[in-house]
Design an enzyme around this catalytic site. Structure first.
Site, mmCIF file in Angstrom:
data_model
loop_
_atom_site.group_PDB
_atom_site.id
_atom_site.type_symbol
_atom_site.label_atom_id
_atom_site.label_comp_id
_atom_site.label_asym_id
_atom_site.label_seq_id
_atom_site.Cartn_x
_atom_site.Cartn_y
_atom_site.Cartn_z
ATOM 1 N N ARG A 21 5.671 8.828 4.374
ATOM 2 C CA ARG A 21 6.233 7.497 4.156
ATOM 3 C C ARG A 21 7.750 7.546 3.913
ATOM 4 O O ARG A 21 8.272 6.814 3.073
ATOM 5 C CB ARG A 21 5.559 6.809 2.955
ATOM 6 N N ARG A 34 13.256 -5.505 7.398
ATOM 7 C CA ARG A 34 11.958 -6.075 7.016
ATOM 8 C C ARG A 34 12.084 -7.535 6.586
ATOM 9 O O ARG A 34 11.135 -8.316 6.714
ATOM 10 C CB ARG A 34 11.370 -5.217 5.899
ATOM 11 N N TYR A 147 -11.740 1.328 6.069
ATOM 12 C CA TYR A 147 -11.031 0.045 6.238
ATOM 13 C C TYR A 147 -11.833 -0.910 7.105
ATOM 14 O O TYR A 147 -11.904 -2.114 6.830
ATOM 15 C CB TYR A 147 -9.648 0.264 6.851
HETATM 16 O O1 CP3 Z 1 5.271 8.187 6.825
HETATM 17 C C1 CP3 Z 1 5.951 7.376 7.471
HETATM 18 O O2 CP3 Z 1 7.112 7.045 7.153
HETATM 19 C C2 CP3 Z 1 5.403 6.867 8.788
HETATM 20 C C3 CP3 Z 1 4.846 5.573 8.800
HETATM 21 C C4 CP3 Z 1 3.507 5.301 8.140
HETATM 22 C C5 CP3 Z 1 3.188 4.036 7.592
HETATM 23 N N1 CP3 Z 1 1.879 4.037 7.241
HETATM 24 C C6 CP3 Z 1 4.126 2.923 7.486
HETATM 25 C C7 CP3 Z 1 3.803 1.797 6.617
HETATM 26 C C8 CP3 Z 1 2.361 6.089 8.021
HETATM 27 C C9 CP3 Z 1 2.174 7.549 8.391
HETATM 28 C C10 CP3 Z 1 1.335 5.267 7.465
HETATM 29 C C11 CP3 Z 1 -0.044 5.734 7.248
HETATM 30 C C12 CP3 Z 1 -0.972 4.890 6.487
HETATM 31 N N2 CP3 Z 1 -1.138 3.531 6.539
HETATM 32 C C13 CP3 Z 1 -1.952 5.391 5.634
HETATM 33 C C14 CP3 Z 1 -2.182 6.865 5.372
HETATM 34 C C15 CP3 Z 1 -1.168 7.451 4.481
HETATM 35 C C16 CP3 Z 1 -1.239 7.003 3.045
HETATM 36 O O3 CP3 Z 1 -0.194 6.548 2.568
HETATM 37 O O4 CP3 Z 1 -2.293 7.131 2.447
HETATM 38 C C17 CP3 Z 1 -2.673 4.307 5.111
HETATM 39 C C18 CP3 Z 1 -3.822 4.372 4.115
HETATM 40 C C19 CP3 Z 1 -2.163 3.130 5.715
HETATM 41 C C20 CP3 Z 1 -2.656 1.719 5.542
HETATM 42 C C21 CP3 Z 1 -1.585 0.896 4.956
HETATM 43 N N3 CP3 Z 1 -0.473 0.472 5.653
HETATM 44 C C22 CP3 Z 1 -1.437 0.448 3.613
HETATM 45 C C23 CP3 Z 1 -2.441 0.682 2.512
HETATM 46 C C24 CP3 Z 1 -0.221 -0.234 3.535
HETATM 47 C C25 CP3 Z 1 0.438 -0.834 2.314
HETATM 48 C C26 CP3 Z 1 0.237 -2.311 2.254
HETATM 49 C C27 CP3 Z 1 1.151 -2.954 1.213
HETATM 50 O O5 CP3 Z 1 1.329 -4.168 1.350
HETATM 51 O O6 CP3 Z 1 1.679 -2.271 0.345
HETATM 52 C C28 CP3 Z 1 0.371 -0.213 4.817
HETATM 53 C C29 CP3 Z 1 1.649 -0.821 5.211
HETATM 54 C C30 CP3 Z 1 2.727 0.113 5.588
HETATM 55 N N4 CP3 Z 1 2.589 1.185 6.421
HETATM 56 C C31 CP3 Z 1 4.097 0.003 5.219
HETATM 57 C C32 CP3 Z 1 4.772 1.051 5.880
HETATM 58 C C33 CP3 Z 1 6.242 1.338 5.858
HETATM 59 C C34 CP3 Z 1 4.705 -1.081 4.363
HETATM 60 C C35 CP3 Z 1 4.949 -2.231 5.281
HETATM 61 C C36 CP3 Z 1 5.936 -3.209 4.754
HETATM 62 O O7 CP3 Z 1 7.133 -3.046 5.048
HETATM 63 O O8 CP3 Z 1 5.520 -4.167 4.096
#
Ligand code: CP3
Length: 340
Positions: A21, A34, A147
């Site tokens: 991340r 964003r 999910y």
């Molecule tokens: O690592 C990186 O920088 C690459 C991008 C990446 C994202 N998600 C961007 C993201 C990667 C590799 C993921 C994987 C991901 N997504 C996982 C596995 C890794 C982990 O952290 O456990 C999971 C479980 C997800 C599902 C997911 N996507 C969740 C639970 C969330 C958070 C939701 C929230 O509102 O907090 C996301 C959203 C997400 N994915 C964001 C990013 C940068 C935030 C989006 C935003 O800007 O609001």
């Protein structure tokens, strides 16, 4: 390149470092973009996704870039609606619970339905011009299934476990479809330019050792084996894997990502010396004052003991309010303190 060499347990001039991340809301540059687009819009627009992928690369000395995308993107072409609700995380609808729901899930061509991801990879590769490698990724079958079945995040994984134990045939049908889609998706990413791939099994720690081995591992191994066939290094990552780390690591992969719950040396012993290890600082440590943060980084490096195949990373993703300067400092310290 340091990161790829470490994946193959070859000697490196300094320990490679990147952060799960590393692109995200903790960076002001990210929040600026964003503010003007939703998360899914950002993923779907290759120029934006590529720019965001490169933000952490420009800001600090990471040894790899990771595609800006999400593990949940494939659920939409499978026929499940996906939204990200403010403060609640992902929402998937309708939840996949009955035989009809599973039968309805579509297998799809990733180049057609997720072509924007492939375009992002091509753009980033061009921009990076060989300076550091680019990592592609996908969600592992268990984490994706959870999910799909729960319809969003879950604390107890009730519906997921009920299907796994109550309807094992249906469970296998669902895991089979996810494994197929994910294998094709990763292969397409490699074709588009990903130089390593990581499978994220973020919630696999909800399982017992027995359930992991019997109900999940065969499907994860299928995806990892397909990824191995592409020829790029394959990383498998999970959190809460301590109870079954030996089995988790005994899979077709080059690198095992571990969380902070075990000291790295112990984790590596259980993973086995034939694999590289990625990790494992607690992401919360990035909020510490510098002296304590330094100690935490040194502790991980000491555990790694300069062995070939260590990739410095966190035990899970960077948290939202993390001070960016601390992340950058950690990348510099890792390089400085391990230079050989
Ligand atoms: O690592 C990186 O920088 C690459 C991008 C990446 C994202 N998600 C961007 C993201 C990667 C590799 C993921 C994987 C991901 N997504 C996982 C596995 C890794 C982990 O952290 O456990 C999971 C479980 C997800 C599902 C997911 N996507 C969740 C639970 C969330 C958070 C939701 C929230 O509102 O907090 C996301 C959203 C997400 N994915 C964001 C990013 C940068 C935030 C989006 C935003 O800007 O609001």
């Amino acid at each position: 390149m340091r990161f790829l060499d470490a994946c193959r347990r070859k000697p490196v001039d300094a320990t490679p470092v990147w952060f799960m991340r590393q692109a995200g809301r903790y960076m002001p540059e990210y929040r600026a973009i964003r503010a003007k687009a939703s998360f899914l819009e950002m993923c779907e627009r290759p120029e934006i996704a590529a720019e965001v992928t490169l933000q952490p690369v420009k800001f600090m000395a990471v040894d790899a870039a990771i595609l800006y995308a999400d593990i949940l993107l494939p659920v939409r072409p499978m026929g499940v609606a996906l939204e990200f609700l403010k403060g609640e995380g992902p929402r998937l609808a309708p939840p996949v619970r009955s035989p009809k729901d599973v039968a309805r899930l579509r297998l799809f061509d990733p180049n057609e339905e997720l072509g924007f991801v492939m375009e992002t990879l091509r753009l980033v590769r061009r921009e990076l011009a060989g300076r550091i490698p680019l990592i592609g990724f996908a969600g592992a079958p268990f984490t994706l299934a959870s999910y799909l079945i729960e319809g969003g995040p879950s604390k107890d994984y009730r519906w997921t476990k009920l299907m796994m134990h109550g309807e094992p045939k249906l469970w296998d049908a669902l895991m089979g479809k996810i494994a197929k889609v994910t294998s094709a998706y990763l292969a397409a990413q490699v074709k588009a330019g990903a130089q390593a791939v990581q499978l994220f099994d973020s919630w696999v720690g909800a399982l017992s050792k027995e359930d992991y081995e019997r109900r999940v591992k065969p499907w994860s191994d299928k995806v990892l084996a397909a990824a191995k066939k592409t020829g790029v290094p394959v990383i498998t990552f999970g959190t809460g894997t301590t109870p079954f780390l030996e089995s988790f690591a005994a899979s077709p992969c080059d690198v095992v990502g571990v969380d902070w719950r075990l000291p790295l040396a112990q984790a590596w012993k259980r993973v086995g010396s034939g694999k590289a290890v990625q990790g494992n600082m607690d992401p919360v440590n990035l909020f510490l004052p510098r002296p304590e943060l330094k100690k935490a980084v040194r502790a991980v490096l000491k555990e790694a003991g300069g062995r070939k195949g260590h990739i410095f990373n966190l035990g899970h993703g960077i948290l939202q309010e993390t001070p960016p300067d601390n992340v950058r400092a950690v990348a510099d310290w890792v390089h400085e303190w391990t230079a050989r």
